[in-house]
Design a protein around this motif. Structure first.
Motif, PDB file in Angstrom:
ATOM      1  N   TRP A  43     -10.348   2.560   7.996  1.00 51.38           N
ATOM      2  CA  TRP A  43     -10.983   1.456   9.074  1.00 51.38           C
ATOM      3  C   TRP A  43     -12.285   1.586   9.180  1.00 51.38           C
ATOM      4  O   TRP A  43     -13.198   0.696   9.513  1.00 51.38           O
ATOM      5  CB  TRP A  43     -10.315   2.014  10.349  1.00 51.38           C
ATOM      6  CG  TRP A  43     -10.804   3.239  10.866  1.00 51.38           C
ATOM      7  CD1 TRP A  43      -9.865   4.408  10.600  1.00 51.38           C
ATOM      8  CD2 TRP A  43     -11.892   3.693  11.601  1.00 51.38           C
ATOM      9  NE1 TRP A  43     -10.582   5.499  11.200  1.00 51.38           N
ATOM     10  CE2 TRP A  43     -11.698   5.058  11.917  1.00 51.38           C
ATOM     11  CE3 TRP A  43     -12.753   2.809  12.102  1.00 51.38           C
ATOM     12  CZ2 TRP A  43     -12.630   5.719  12.549  1.00 51.38           C
ATOM     13  CZ3 TRP A  43     -13.561   3.741  12.970  1.00 51.38           C
ATOM     14  CH2 TRP A  43     -13.493   4.845  13.081  1.00 51.38           C
ATOM     15  N   VAL A  44     -13.084   2.729   8.781  1.00 53.34           N
ATOM     16  CA  VAL A  44     -14.585   3.065   8.845  1.00 53.34           C
ATOM     17  C   VAL A  44     -15.103   2.149   7.658  1.00 53.34           C
ATOM     18  O   VAL A  44     -16.313   1.386   7.796  1.00 53.34           O
ATOM     19  CB  VAL A  44     -14.909   4.462   8.609  1.00 53.34           C
ATOM     20  CG1 VAL A  44     -16.448   4.694   8.468  1.00 53.34           C
ATOM     21  CG2 VAL A  44     -14.420   5.208   9.828  1.00 53.34           C
ATOM     22  N   GLN A  52     -25.152  -0.311  12.673  1.00 53.97           N
ATOM     23  CA  GLN A  52     -25.800  -1.482  12.011  1.00 53.97           C
ATOM     24  C   GLN A  52     -27.151  -1.139  11.700  1.00 53.97           C
ATOM     25  O   GLN A  52     -27.688  -1.497  10.602  1.00 53.97           O
ATOM     26  CB  GLN A  52     -25.536  -2.692  12.923  1.00 53.97           C
ATOM     27  CG  GLN A  52     -26.265  -3.932  12.649  1.00 53.97           C
ATOM     28  CD  GLN A  52     -26.225  -5.258  13.435  1.00 53.97           C
ATOM     29  OE1 GLN A  52     -25.676  -5.044  14.577  1.00 53.97           O
ATOM     30  NE2 GLN A  52     -26.462  -6.125  12.968  1.00 53.97           N
ATOM     31  N   GLU A  95     -17.820  -5.288   7.582  1.00 50.97           N
ATOM     32  CA  GLU A  95     -17.983  -6.385   8.654  1.00 50.97           C
ATOM     33  C   GLU A  95     -19.200  -6.436   9.160  1.00 50.97           C
ATOM     34  O   GLU A  95     -19.598  -7.414   9.932  1.00 50.97           O
ATOM     35  CB  GLU A  95     -16.725  -6.257   9.674  1.00 50.97           C
ATOM     36  CG  GLU A  95     -15.527  -6.536   8.757  1.00 50.97           C
ATOM     37  CD  GLU A  95     -15.392  -7.909   8.088  1.00 50.97           C
ATOM     38  OE1 GLU A  95     -15.813  -8.813   8.685  1.00 50.97           O
ATOM     39  OE2 GLU A  95     -14.819  -7.806   7.132  1.00 50.97           O
ATOM     40  N   LEU A  96     -19.895  -5.355   9.350  1.00 52.08           N
ATOM     41  CA  LEU A  96     -21.082  -5.383  10.141  1.00 52.08           C
ATOM     42  C   LEU A  96     -22.315  -6.115   9.394  1.00 52.08           C
ATOM     43  O   LEU A  96     -22.431  -5.854   8.194  1.00 52.08           O
ATOM     44  CB  LEU A  96     -21.849  -3.946  10.313  1.00 52.08           C
ATOM     45  CG  LEU A  96     -20.953  -3.070  11.171  1.00 52.08           C
ATOM     46  CD1 LEU A  96     -21.788  -1.551  11.310  1.00 52.08           C
ATOM     47  CD2 LEU A  96     -21.302  -3.454  12.574  1.00 52.08           C
ATOM     48  N   TRP A 151     -13.919  -0.660   6.435  1.00 52.61           N
ATOM     49  CA  TRP A 151     -13.772  -2.041   6.674  1.00 52.61           C
ATOM     50  C   TRP A 151     -14.561  -2.247   7.852  1.00 52.61           C
ATOM     51  O   TRP A 151     -15.426  -3.437   7.992  1.00 52.61           O
ATOM     52  CB  TRP A 151     -12.198  -2.232   7.343  1.00 52.61           C
ATOM     53  CG  TRP A 151     -12.113  -3.722   8.073  1.00 52.61           C
ATOM     54  CD1 TRP A 151     -11.828  -4.610   7.475  1.00 52.61           C
ATOM     55  CD2 TRP A 151     -12.269  -3.866   9.562  1.00 52.61           C
ATOM     56  NE1 TRP A 151     -11.778  -5.796   8.259  1.00 52.61           N
ATOM     57  CE2 TRP A 151     -12.071  -5.412   9.678  1.00 52.61           C
ATOM     58  CE3 TRP A 151     -12.652  -3.467  10.449  1.00 52.61           C
ATOM     59  CZ2 TRP A 151     -12.374  -5.960  10.801  1.00 52.61           C
ATOM     60  CZ3 TRP A 151     -12.683  -3.874  11.793  1.00 52.61           C
ATOM     61  CH2 TRP A 151     -12.309  -5.244  12.018  1.00 52.61           C
ATOM     62  N   LEU A 152     -15.211  -1.635   8.832  1.00 53.54           N
ATOM     63  CA  LEU A 152     -16.072  -1.657   9.822  1.00 53.54           C
ATOM     64  C   LEU A 152     -17.429  -1.878   9.319  1.00 53.54           C
ATOM     65  O   LEU A 152     -18.017  -2.857   9.600  1.00 53.54           O
ATOM     66  CB  LEU A 152     -15.780  -0.589  10.835  1.00 53.54           C
ATOM     67  CG  LEU A 152     -16.880  -0.745  12.024  1.00 53.54           C
ATOM     68  CD1 LEU A 152     -16.779  -1.834  12.948  1.00 53.54           C
ATOM     69  CD2 LEU A 152     -17.002   0.584  12.732  1.00 53.54           C
ATOM     70  N   LEU A 177     -22.043   1.427  17.557  1.00 52.90           N
ATOM     71  CA  LEU A 177     -22.019   0.159  16.708  1.00 52.90           C
ATOM     72  C   LEU A 177     -23.475  -0.318  16.269  1.00 52.90           C
ATOM     73  O   LEU A 177     -23.762  -0.470  15.351  1.00 52.90           O
ATOM     74  CB  LEU A 177     -21.261  -0.668  17.046  1.00 52.90           C
ATOM     75  CG  LEU A 177     -19.650  -0.722  17.163  1.00 52.90           C
ATOM     76  CD1 LEU A 177     -18.993  -1.934  17.859  1.00 52.90           C
ATOM     77  CD2 LEU A 177     -19.075  -0.602  15.705  1.00 52.90           C
ATOM     78  N   ASN A 187     -22.717   1.085   1.407  1.00 57.09           N
ATOM     79  CA  ASN A 187     -21.621   1.178   2.303  1.00 57.09           C
ATOM     80  C   ASN A 187     -20.697   2.376   2.324  1.00 57.09           C
ATOM     81  O   ASN A 187     -20.373   2.852   3.225  1.00 57.09           O
ATOM     82  CB  ASN A 187     -20.806  -0.325   2.138  1.00 57.09           C
ATOM     83  CG  ASN A 187     -21.707  -1.200   2.634  1.00 57.09           C
ATOM     84  OD1 ASN A 187     -22.498  -1.329   3.251  1.00 57.09           O
ATOM     85  ND2 ASN A 187     -20.951  -2.509   2.333  1.00 57.09           N
TER      86      ASN A 187
END
Length: 692
Positions: free
Chosen positions: A332-333, A38, A339-340, A335-336, A34, A374
């Motif tokens: 899900w990637v 980021q 959100e970062l 979305w992740l 993570l 993204n």
């Protein structure tokens, strides 16, 4: 035979060590992934911001170039039909069509020429300044063979090279025919005539129609023969447009005309004696010049370019970056990554610039969108997610293997080893520890070897327990026999010396008490610990005086006691307390210096009564002050007797039982006993609770 299986319990330290370590390792792997993700998002966002600025600079630079200004002045050029030539609005006030090199340079710089198969080009345009005359300029470059010129005064035009121009505008059609003529300065001139009919006597050429034709002397292909080879030919024409001239005369030019894109122009170069043209502007395969749509190739997905005239509310046109296509991204990637957080980025992302042209100022606004960053990052992460997932799976697999193959077996071994101690203390009579089931722990690895060793150890422990049971049974039988043989003579002695006042009566009673305590017990330590005391109130001062007075009868001389003078009442068992004092006196006798006395004193406070016995002699080692009260711990008296000259008979070795009995009896009576070293010897202090 029933086999023992103790419940499996994971030791806490193993649970904390292994499970905690693997949880931290998995958390660290996810945290690292993570953190890198980021950082990559922030770095990609910063690079995207810089790229957005560079893209805006590139677009502004293109639009400031004459070709870009041409696209700004003709925003709808990309939507026109290529087969019909429509004049473009030039970023120049007018075109110097009389000069071959200036006209060619202006056309190439502006990039207004249509590209035809075979290398021919054509630019149809009007000037940016209406007061330059309001003409349409046609500049063409093509390949043609040797040209046939028209002679002045010749009315026939079909046997020479000629140019035919057609213009359709606002419902009217205009046509010009211009034969090729050689001028005196060597240039080729196109003399324009209205219509397409044969020339007649008295027809004069049009004054406002001006055209030139130049042909290079060398062949385009050097391998061809010079007389009939194709040469580069350049045509430059200025067409008069009546509608434009009428608007200028009325001083209402409205320049550029709003319907300029509806004007259709056709240029043909006709060969002598044939209706087939050498060049036709309506030929198929022509490509458009530079248009604003080409700027869309510079835009990334999600970016928007808006161009408007300065001060205008509505945009002139808007371009949007093309979608890169379907790229596999896990939901899900995506979305992740959304959100970062990405710190330090401007919001919204936009860049602005101004472009000045001959017809005014234009405003550019380029809007960015981090979704493209993204999306590209998500595509990379989707591919790398398998790597992180594989790492986590490997950690989980190792964790599971350790849990099942190592920790579980270690736990079983620990439980089975603990069963040894538990079985030795609490196993029922006749139970065999070697019957513990260790078959599930076998193997050739270290744990299997350890399990086999534990099994062998349990077998040996079982044999030792069996031998200990035999020895205990033999010792119990011995104590039964000893007690039986001693009790009969004691009964006789009690009958002879049991009268009141006989000094022997007290000691015979103590011997009977001791035999009753030991009779039927498995070992002396168990006998003393199982003894029950008969508590009663007694005067400790009078009791100690009586013991000191009668000590000579048991071979202990020199006991000096100073009476307290007042009754000191305590609750104790008389026989047990006398055993305690006697054992301490015998210990003091063995270790006192020759010729010294054993001093016995008593003192009391409101809570307890303390009796202190002091003898002069060697001190007790510090490490032995507490251990001398344990069963079986003793010193060899012979060396001490020889050094101190004790007058008591010496024993070769003591059983380590006297002080153990003293401590046991004092504890049962609620008292304490302890020893300490003093300056000239050793003191033993006996303490009992005082009663009123």
């Amino acid at each position: 035979m029933k086999r023992w299986r103790l419940p499996v319990r994971v030791p806490p330290h193993l649970r904390v060590l292994f499970r905690g370590a693997f949880l931290l390792l998995m958390a660290a792997t996810l945290g690292l992934a993570l953190s890198v993700l980021q950082d990559e998002k922030e770095r990609g966002a910063r690079l995207y911001t810089d790229s957005l600025k560079k893209t805006e600079s590139q677009i502004a630079a293109r639009l400031r170039h004459p070709a870009g200004q041409l696209a700004l002045l003709n925003p709808t050029v990309a939507t026109r039909r290529v087969q019909s030539v429509h004049p473009l609005l030039l970023p120049f006030a007018a075109l110097d069509f009389d000069d071959r090199y200036k006209a060619r340079q202006a056309v190439e710089m502006a990039g207004c020429g249509l590209q035809y198969p075979g290398g021919a080009t054509l630019c149809a345009a009007v000037g940016a300044n209406p007061y330059a005359g309001g003409f349409v300029y046609l500049v063409a470059s093509l390949a043609a063979g040797e040209l046939t010129a028209h002679d002045r005064g010749d009315l026939e035009l079909t046997d020479v090279h000629r140019v035919r121009v057609d213009v359709d505008y606002r419902g009217s059609h205009s046509r010009w025919i211009a034969p090729y003529e050689r001028s005196r300065d060597g240039r080729g001139r196109l003399t324009g005539y209205a219509g397409d009919a044969p020339l007649a006597e008295g027809v004069r050429p049009l004054r406002d129609f001006r055209g030139w034709l130049w042909q290079e002397g060398r062949c385009i292909d050097p391998s061809e023969e010079a007389p009939g080879c194709a040469r580069r030919t350049f045509i430059s024409i200025r067409l008069p447009v009546t509608v434009f001239q009428d608007a200028l005369a009325a001083r209402d030019p409205h320049w550029p005309p709003p319907d300029l894109d509806k004007m259709a122009v056709r240029l043909r170069l006709l060969a002598p004696g044939s209706a087939a043209p050498v060049f036709d502007s309506d030929a198929a395969g022509a490509t458009m010049p530079f248009s604003l749509a080409e700027l869309g190739d510079l835009l990334r997905p999600g970016e928007h370019l808006t161009v408007r005239r300065a001060g205008a509310a509505s945009p002139l046109f808007t371009l949007e970056g093309s979608d890169p296509g379907d790229e596999r991204v896990a939901p899900w990637v995506a979305w992740l990554i959304r959100e970062l957080p990405a710190h330090g980025l401007p919001s919204p992302l936009s860049e602005r610039a101004l472009v000045d042209t001959s017809l005014g100022r234009f405003e550019l606004e380029l809007s960015g969108d981090l979704r493209s960053v993204n999306r590209s990052l998500a595509a990379v992460v989707t591919r790398l997610a398998w790597t992180v997932g594989t790492m986590l799976f490997a950690i989980g697999a190792v964790w599971g293997a350790l849990e099942l193959l190592v920790i579980r077996r270690i736990t079983l071994l620990t439980s089975r080893a603990a069963a040894v101690s538990t079985g030795m203390r609490s196993a029922p009579e006749g139970a065999r520890l070697s019957d513990l089931d260790l078959s599930d722990l076998g193997g050739r690895d270290e744990l299997g070897v350890l399990a086999q060793g534990l099994k062998d150890l349990l077998h040996r422990v079982n044999e030792d327990m069996r031998r200990e049971q035999i020895r205990t049974a033999q010792e119990k039988d011995l104590w039964h026999a000893v007690g039986h043989e001693i009790m009969a003579p004691l009964q006789s002695l009690m009958a002879l010396h049991g009268g009141k006042g006989d000094p022997s009566e007290r000691y015979i009673a103590r011997m009977q008490q001791a035999v009753r305590v030991l009779y039927g017990q498995a070992s002396p330590s168990e006998a003393f610990e199982a003894t029950r005391v008969a508590m009663q109130a007694m005067d400790l001062d009078a009791f100690l005086g009586h013991v000191a007075e009668n000590a000579r009868y048991i071979g202990i001389d020199g006991v000096q006691y100073v009476p307290h003078g007042r009754p000191l009442l305590v609750r104790a068992d008389e026989h047990c307390l006398e055993d305690v004092v006697t054992h301490v006196l015998r210990n003091a006798q063995r270790h006192r210096k020759a010729g010294t006395q054993i001093r016995l004193r008593v003192e009391a406070d409101s809570q307890s009564v303390r009796a202190t016995l002091h003898n002069e002699g060697a001190p007790i080692a510090d490490g032995m002050l507490d251990r001398i009260f344990e069963y079986g711990v003793s010193e060899t008296a012979g060396a001490a007797d020889e050094e101190n000259g004790a007058n008591a008979p010496s024993t070769a070795a003591q059983r380590g039982q006297g002080l153990f009995v003293a401590r046991t009896y004092m504890a049962k009576m609620g008292g304490t006993i302890f020893a300490r070293n003093c300056d000239d010897g050793v003191e033993f202090t006996l303490s009992l609770p005082r009663i009123a």
